[in-house]
Design an enzyme around this catalytic site. Structure first.
Site, mmCIF file in Angstrom:
data_model
loop_
_atom_site.group_PDB
_atom_site.id
_atom_site.type_symbol
_atom_site.label_atom_id
_atom_site.label_comp_id
_atom_site.label_asym_id
_atom_site.label_seq_id
_atom_site.Cartn_x
_atom_site.Cartn_y
_atom_site.Cartn_z
ATOM 1 N N HIS A 193 -7.538 -1.943 15.958
ATOM 2 C CA HIS A 193 -7.608 -2.139 14.511
ATOM 3 C C HIS A 193 -8.936 -2.761 14.034
ATOM 4 O O HIS A 193 -9.454 -2.405 12.973
ATOM 5 C CB HIS A 193 -6.430 -3.034 14.089
ATOM 6 C CG HIS A 193 -6.023 -2.894 12.662
ATOM 7 N ND1 HIS A 193 -4.722 -3.020 12.250
ATOM 8 C CD2 HIS A 193 -6.736 -2.644 11.537
ATOM 9 C CE1 HIS A 193 -4.659 -2.865 10.935
ATOM 10 N NE2 HIS A 193 -5.879 -2.634 10.483
ATOM 11 N N TYR B 46 0.984 -4.346 9.848
ATOM 12 C CA TYR B 46 1.646 -4.077 8.561
ATOM 13 C C TYR B 46 3.113 -4.506 8.565
ATOM 14 O O TYR B 46 3.759 -4.533 7.523
ATOM 15 C CB TYR B 46 1.571 -2.586 8.179
ATOM 16 C CG TYR B 46 0.187 -1.991 8.081
ATOM 17 C CD1 TYR B 46 -0.959 -2.789 8.120
ATOM 18 C CD2 TYR B 46 0.003 -0.615 7.952
ATOM 19 C CE1 TYR B 46 -2.226 -2.230 8.054
ATOM 20 C CE2 TYR B 46 -1.260 -0.050 7.873
ATOM 21 C CZ TYR B 46 -2.368 -0.862 7.933
ATOM 22 O OH TYR B 46 -3.622 -0.303 7.865
HETATM 23 P P1 NAP Z 1 -5.685 3.195 -1.395
HETATM 24 O O1 NAP Z 1 -4.982 4.350 -0.794
HETATM 25 O O2 NAP Z 1 -7.124 3.258 -1.713
HETATM 26 O O3 NAP Z 1 -4.991 2.779 -2.762
HETATM 27 C C1 NAP Z 1 -3.637 2.503 -2.916
HETATM 28 C C2 NAP Z 1 -3.460 2.088 -4.378
HETATM 29 O O4 NAP Z 1 -3.663 3.195 -5.263
HETATM 30 C C3 NAP Z 1 -2.088 1.556 -4.653
HETATM 31 O O5 NAP Z 1 -2.236 0.506 -5.583
HETATM 32 C C4 NAP Z 1 -1.373 2.745 -5.323
HETATM 33 O O6 NAP Z 1 -0.434 2.256 -6.228
HETATM 34 C C5 NAP Z 1 -2.498 3.421 -6.061
HETATM 35 N N1 NAP Z 1 -2.342 4.885 -6.135
HETATM 36 C C6 NAP Z 1 -2.102 5.742 -5.120
HETATM 37 N N2 NAP Z 1 -2.130 7.009 -5.533
HETATM 38 C C7 NAP Z 1 -2.398 6.978 -6.864
HETATM 39 C C8 NAP Z 1 -2.564 7.989 -7.849
HETATM 40 N N3 NAP Z 1 -2.469 9.284 -7.545
HETATM 41 N N4 NAP Z 1 -2.832 7.597 -9.130
HETATM 42 C C9 NAP Z 1 -2.932 6.276 -9.445
HETATM 43 N N5 NAP Z 1 -2.767 5.261 -8.555
HETATM 44 C C10 NAP Z 1 -2.516 5.623 -7.258
HETATM 45 O O7 NAP Z 1 -5.477 1.858 -0.513
HETATM 46 P P2 NAP Z 1 -4.946 1.462 0.911
HETATM 47 O O8 NAP Z 1 -3.467 1.520 0.925
HETATM 48 O O9 NAP Z 1 -5.570 0.167 1.240
HETATM 49 O O10 NAP Z 1 -5.545 2.535 1.917
HETATM 50 C C11 NAP Z 1 -4.845 3.685 2.357
HETATM 51 C C12 NAP Z 1 -4.288 3.497 3.761
HETATM 52 O O11 NAP Z 1 -5.350 3.251 4.695
HETATM 53 C C13 NAP Z 1 -3.410 2.248 3.925
HETATM 54 O O12 NAP Z 1 -2.137 2.383 3.355
HETATM 55 C C14 NAP Z 1 -3.419 2.077 5.423
HETATM 56 O O13 NAP Z 1 -2.517 2.983 6.028
HETATM 57 C C15 NAP Z 1 -4.886 2.408 5.737
HETATM 58 N N6 NAP Z 1 -5.766 1.195 5.791
HETATM 59 C C16 NAP Z 1 -6.375 0.897 6.974
HETATM 60 C C17 NAP Z 1 -7.193 -0.227 7.070
HETATM 61 C C18 NAP Z 1 -7.860 -0.544 8.386
HETATM 62 O O14 NAP Z 1 -8.402 -1.658 8.530
HETATM 63 N N7 NAP Z 1 -7.838 0.367 9.331
HETATM 64 C C19 NAP Z 1 -7.416 -1.052 5.955
HETATM 65 C C20 NAP Z 1 -6.783 -0.724 4.757
HETATM 66 C C21 NAP Z 1 -5.976 0.417 4.690
HETATM 67 P P3 NAP Z 1 1.163 2.481 -6.047
HETATM 68 O O15 NAP Z 1 1.505 2.230 -4.596
HETATM 69 O O16 NAP Z 1 1.771 1.506 -6.995
HETATM 70 O O17 NAP Z 1 1.381 3.902 -6.448
#
Ligand code: NAP
Length: 288
Positions: A106, A48
């Site tokens: 990862h 990241y």
């Molecule tokens: P997510 O949490 O499913 O979604 C994030 C999105 O939702 C962003 O666009 C955010 O927008 C929006 N959002 C968040 N809270 C909200 C709410 N209450 N109402 C409306 N919109 C909202 O996606 P993700 O970031 O991919 O997954 C979460 C975490 O998992 C990551 O940050 C990372 O740490 C981890 N991850 C791990 C892997 C892996 O391969 N291990 C892969 C992907 C992710 P805004 O930011 O504009 O608010």
């Protein structure tokens, strides 16, 4: 913050703050706000490229090290016996820490067995409090558990209402591995935040679709790490400990299952190639 007990006895906050796709220049401020709102678990990864900024936020928060739970991850190019030490030490240095709470491989690629041997030593030395993996499909996690002395405590995988991964959860749990949900909101795809079923369930409790989704995961015993750069959404996402879903709600959400990944698929050879080549994958396509 409510915690969950991992297979080695370690307590992990069941809700954390995700930092994927947070720009390095925004990260310090975002993490400071998350800590201010009560998040005590932060999820990042070497890939990241925001570990240093996260480290700066930890430093400025004034919180004691033992009050915060940090997860970070080893990227594919460092997944080998020698590479794992280098990757781990880089992350440690970037974060400004002397131990990591949860350290994950990862992706299930490169020399995962060699890397695990190195990580197991670091674990025994106390530099890593719990070891885990990410994106390991059921056959891979089974093989990995049966061929290693130290079992992963966590397998962080894609889980959201459109890809519920109940089979993977049961396989992991039978191996004493907890699954953690990434992309709990499917990163907003398929209009998840205006889904009628989630909205109607939320109305009963005065909660938003996002809060219903996180609660649905907690009811399944799955830790969550939602990401938002907006403080009001961070606040919304942490405010999920004052209600429960009933069996009717759970059954309605079960109907949203589409049974397919919305992102990278570890069983898709083209995606595997792209990931190993360090390409970003957006909507199933490699981006230069
Ligand atoms: P997510 O949490 O499913 O979604 C994030 C999105 O939702 C962003 O666009 C955010 O927008 C929006 N959002 C968040 N809270 C909200 C709410 N209450 N109402 C409306 N919109 C909202 O996606 P993700 O970031 O991919 O997954 C979460 C975490 O998992 C990551 O940050 C990372 O740490 C981890 N991850 C791990 C892997 C892996 O391969 N291990 C892969 C992907 C992710 P805004 O930011 O504009 O608010």
């Amino acid at each position: 913050m409510q915690t969950i007990t991992l297979n080695n006895g370690l307590q992990m906050p069941i809700l954390g703050y995700g930092t994927f796709q947070i720009e390095p220049k925004e990260t310090q401020k975002c993490v400071e706000e998350a800590l201010e709102l009560g998040y005590r678990h932060i999820d990042t990864a070497a890939a990241y490229q925001n570990e240093s900024e996260l480290g700066a936020a930890l430093k400025s928060s004034g919180l004691k090290r033992e009050e915060i739970f940090i997860t970070t991850k080893l990227w594919v190019n460092d997944v080998s016996e020698e590479g794992a030490k280098k990757g781990f030490e880089n992350s440690l240095k970037n974060l400004g820490l002397d131990y990591i709470d949860l350290y994950l491989i990862h992706m299930p690629y490169n020399d995962i067995y060699g890397a695990w041997r190195t990580l197991s030593k670091l674990y025994k030395e106390g530099k890593i409090k719990a070891l885990g993996v990410s994106n390991f499909l059921p056959d891979r996690i089974t093989d990995f558990c049966l061929h290693n002395q130290i079992r992963p405590a966590i397998n962080q995988i894609e889980i959201h209402p459109f890809y519920q991964n109940t089979y993977a959860q049961s396989i992991n749990e039978n191996l004493d591995v907890k699954v953690m949900s990434w992309a709990s909101f499917a990163e907003g795809k398929n209009k998840i935040f205006s889904n009628e079923i989630l909205k109607n369930i939320g109305k009963k409790y005065g909660k938003s679709p996002a809060q219903v989704i996180l609660r649905w995961l907690l009811e399944r015993g799955i830790p969550v790490i939602p990401k938002s750069v907006r403080k009001e959404k961070m606040r919304e996402n942490v405010n999920i400990f004052d209600f429960n879903l009933d069996s009717n709600d759970m059954a309605k959400i079960a109907c949203l299952e589409q049974n397919k990944s919305y992102f990278v698929m570890p069983n898709n050879p083209q995606h595997t190639q792209w990931i190993i080549q360090g390409k970003k994958i957006i909507d199933g396509k490699a981006v230069e």
